[in-house]
Design an enzyme around this catalytic site. Structure first.
Site, PDB file in Angstrom:
ATOM      1  N   ASP A  90       6.192 -52.981 -42.811  1.00 22.00           N
ATOM      2  CA  ASP A  90       4.783 -53.193 -43.136  1.00 22.00           C
ATOM      3  C   ASP A  90       3.949 -52.721 -41.940  1.00 22.00           C
ATOM      4  O   ASP A  90       4.497 -52.323 -40.915  1.00 22.00           O
ATOM      5  CB  ASP A  90       4.518 -54.661 -43.505  1.00 22.00           C
ATOM      6  CG  ASP A  90       4.803 -55.609 -42.353  1.00 22.00           C
ATOM      7  OD1 ASP A  90       5.060 -55.137 -41.228  1.00 22.00           O
ATOM      8  OD2 ASP A  90       4.763 -56.829 -42.581  1.00 22.00           O
ATOM      9  N   ASP A 280       8.731 -56.671 -52.723  1.00 17.95           N
ATOM     10  CA  ASP A 280       9.286 -57.484 -51.642  1.00 17.95           C
ATOM     11  C   ASP A 280       8.662 -58.857 -51.792  1.00 17.95           C
ATOM     12  O   ASP A 280       7.543 -58.980 -52.314  1.00 17.95           O
ATOM     13  CB  ASP A 280       8.893 -56.937 -50.260  1.00 17.95           C
ATOM     14  CG  ASP A 280       7.477 -57.332 -49.885  1.00 17.95           C
ATOM     15  OD1 ASP A 280       6.537 -56.731 -50.427  1.00 17.95           O
ATOM     16  OD2 ASP A 280       7.297 -58.265 -49.086  1.00 17.95           O
ATOM     17  N   CYS A 318      25.943 -67.015 -63.052  1.00 14.30           N
ATOM     18  CA  CYS A 318      25.844 -66.163 -61.858  1.00 14.30           C
ATOM     19  C   CYS A 318      27.210 -65.842 -61.256  1.00 14.30           C
ATOM     20  O   CYS A 318      28.090 -66.696 -61.190  1.00 14.30           O
ATOM     21  CB  CYS A 318      24.954 -66.856 -60.827  1.00 14.30           C
ATOM     22  SG  CYS A 318      24.726 -65.903 -59.318  1.00 14.30           S
ATOM     23  N   CYS A 320      27.597 -64.732 -58.072  1.00 12.45           N
ATOM     24  CA  CYS A 320      27.508 -64.637 -56.613  1.00 12.45           C
ATOM     25  C   CYS A 320      28.554 -65.526 -55.938  1.00 12.45           C
ATOM     26  O   CYS A 320      29.143 -66.407 -56.555  1.00 12.45           O
ATOM     27  CB  CYS A 320      26.103 -64.990 -56.127  1.00 12.45           C
ATOM     28  SG  CYS A 320      25.804 -66.750 -55.900  1.00 12.45           S
ATOM     29  N   CYS A 323      27.869 -69.336 -56.261  1.00 11.32           N
ATOM     30  CA  CYS A 323      28.163 -69.917 -57.579  1.00 11.32           C
ATOM     31  C   CYS A 323      29.656 -69.881 -57.906  1.00 11.32           C
ATOM     32  O   CYS A 323      30.138 -70.699 -58.684  1.00 11.32           O
ATOM     33  CB  CYS A 323      27.365 -69.191 -58.667  1.00 11.32           C
ATOM     34  SG  CYS A 323      25.598 -69.531 -58.540  1.00 11.32           S
ATOM     35  N   HIS A 349      22.561 -66.945 -52.975  1.00  6.35           N
ATOM     36  CA  HIS A 349      22.419 -67.038 -54.432  1.00  6.35           C
ATOM     37  C   HIS A 349      21.063 -66.475 -54.882  1.00  6.35           C
ATOM     38  O   HIS A 349      20.993 -65.690 -55.826  1.00  6.35           O
ATOM     39  CB  HIS A 349      22.566 -68.471 -54.949  1.00  6.35           C
ATOM     40  CG  HIS A 349      22.030 -68.583 -56.346  1.00  6.35           C
ATOM     41  ND1 HIS A 349      22.737 -68.143 -57.440  1.00  6.35           N
ATOM     42  CD2 HIS A 349      20.800 -68.955 -56.802  1.00  6.35           C
ATOM     43  CE1 HIS A 349      21.974 -68.268 -58.519  1.00  6.35           C
ATOM     44  NE2 HIS A 349      20.796 -68.755 -58.162  1.00  6.35           N
TER      45      HIS A 349
HETATM   46 ZN   LIG Z   1      24.725 -67.577 -57.735  1.00  5.59          ZN
END
Ligand SMILES: [Zn+2]
Length: 388
Positions: A90, A280, A318, A320, A323, A349
């Protein structure tokens, strides 16, 4: 070294590929925020594992500590932080407006005192371009004035006019760096020109006519691509969507559009529907550290006592790491005792959820199914649990 190609469209929504000196970014894309050259609580390895393609770093923070010249002497920001993919920085403006302890805006730029030690600084459109040249950003943002919300029409116009004058100065300085690489410490250290792009920023608060005029006049200056700034600052959601929807048609079809600082998962889907390609936001990382998880079933506040003996993963849908390995009960415990892992696992996550949402958006665009994805996404979030 910078280019953009739209590969699929559906209504105003697009899928594409943005090419930078450090590789390709498939759009629409979400950029995790790495304020100090790191995303709080997670390593670059974690970021790669959740599919981050590009990182955002904050010029204001890196300029104050450790300093852009020190980073240039280390070979630039990519080398310094060990991240080989694209980086967007930025301009520093937003942080000056929101963090600096004392600031005074003149036509020259923003005079401010560091929030760290009170030392005086002056950030100008030229200085912002110089700092980002030293960082070696793949995408540099032009220095703009960040107007507080709400603002009346007269101050919004005055601010938009100043932003346009600053945009011209910032663009001129950026082009000077392209012509005379030796202007930057980084180019001297590396002995070669550093390739990068610069995005202009559309302002105009919540006034449709100002937004449209700002877009047209910023495009006239001629940047490598364009961003929409000054939204997601407290205005109602429908106003934000309206401003985005009025701005994107005024921006070139063949260049990426970046909606700065937005937003919730719902905001991302709605902005894509209005033709935005890049995002973002600190929500997934900041809220993760505060115990709020974004899931396919709505928001889950892990602090809640009802999860104390809940053996389910935070989001059963999920894939990830969090999870796949942690229960709500375990995450709640980690948060309650102040374990560092709590912030890391929650952030991981949330970033996965955001990046996966963008991945699913891109996939839906490929098959002409974005509209049905959009409907199902909102339906799924609205009918499920919403923790306080
Ligand atoms: Zn997750």
């Amino acid at each position: 070294m910078f280019s953009f190609k739209v590969t699929h469209t559906e209504g105003a929504a697009r899928r594409g590929v943005m090419t930078t000196a450090h590789g390709d970014v498939e759009t629409p894309a979400f950029m995790p925020v790495g304020t100090q050259g790191a995303v709080k609580g997670v390593t670059h390895r974690d970021l790669e594992s959740v599919g981050a393609q590009i990182l955002l770093a904050n010029t204001y923070h890196l300029y104050l500590r450790p300093g852009d010249e020190l980073i240039a002497r280390r070979g630039g920001l990519h080398a310094f932080i060990g991240w080989s993919k694209p980086i967007l920085t930025d301009s520093g403006g937003y942080q000056v407006f929101s963090l600096a302890s004392r600031r005074k805006i003149t036509e020259d730029g923003a005079h401010f005192q560091s929030h760290l030690d009170g030392s005086p600084h002056l950030l100008t459109p030229e200085k912002a371009a110089d700092i980002q040249a030293n960082l070696g950003s793949d995408i540099a943002m032009v220095f703009d004035e960040c107007l507080a919300h709400p603002a009346d029409a007269a101050s919004a116009r005055a601010s938009m006019e100043r932003t346009l004058r600053w945009a011209k100065r910032g663009r001129d300085r950026f082009l000077q760096h392209r012509e005379q690489p030796a202007l930057s410490e980084l180019a001297k250290v590396r002995g070669e020109r550093v390739e990068g792009a610069q995005f202009g920023i559309v302002q105009g608060s919540v006034f449709p006519d100002l937004r449209e005029e700002s877009a047209e006049r910023t495009v006239e200056i001629g940047f490598d691509a364009y961003a929409i700034g000054g939204l997601s600052v407290g205005e109602p959601t429908d106003v934000m969507y309206d401003m985005v929807g009025r701005t994107t048609p005024k921006l070139p079809l063949d260049l990426p559009r970046y909606l700065m600082g937005a937003g919730t998962p719902e905001d991302l889907v709605e902005a894509v529907a209005r033709g935005v390609d890049l995002f973002d936001c600190v929500l997934p990382t900041r809220n993760g550290r505060n115990g709020q998880l974004f899931t396919s079933e709505g928001r889950l506040n892990i602090k809640n006592a009802r999860y104390a003996e809940d053996d389910r993963p935070p989001d059963p849908a999920c894939q990830c790491y969090t999870c796949q390995t942690c229960s709500r009960a375990y995450l709640r415990h980690l948060f309650a005792v102040g374990e560092l892992n709590a912030g890391t696992l929650n952030t991981l996550h949330n970033l996965h959820f955001y990046l996966d949402t963008l991945r699913r958006i891109r996939e839906s665009l490929t098959f002409g199914r974005f509209e049905s994805f959009r409907l199902l996404f909102h339906e799924s979030l609205s009918r499920q649990l919403q923790d306080p």
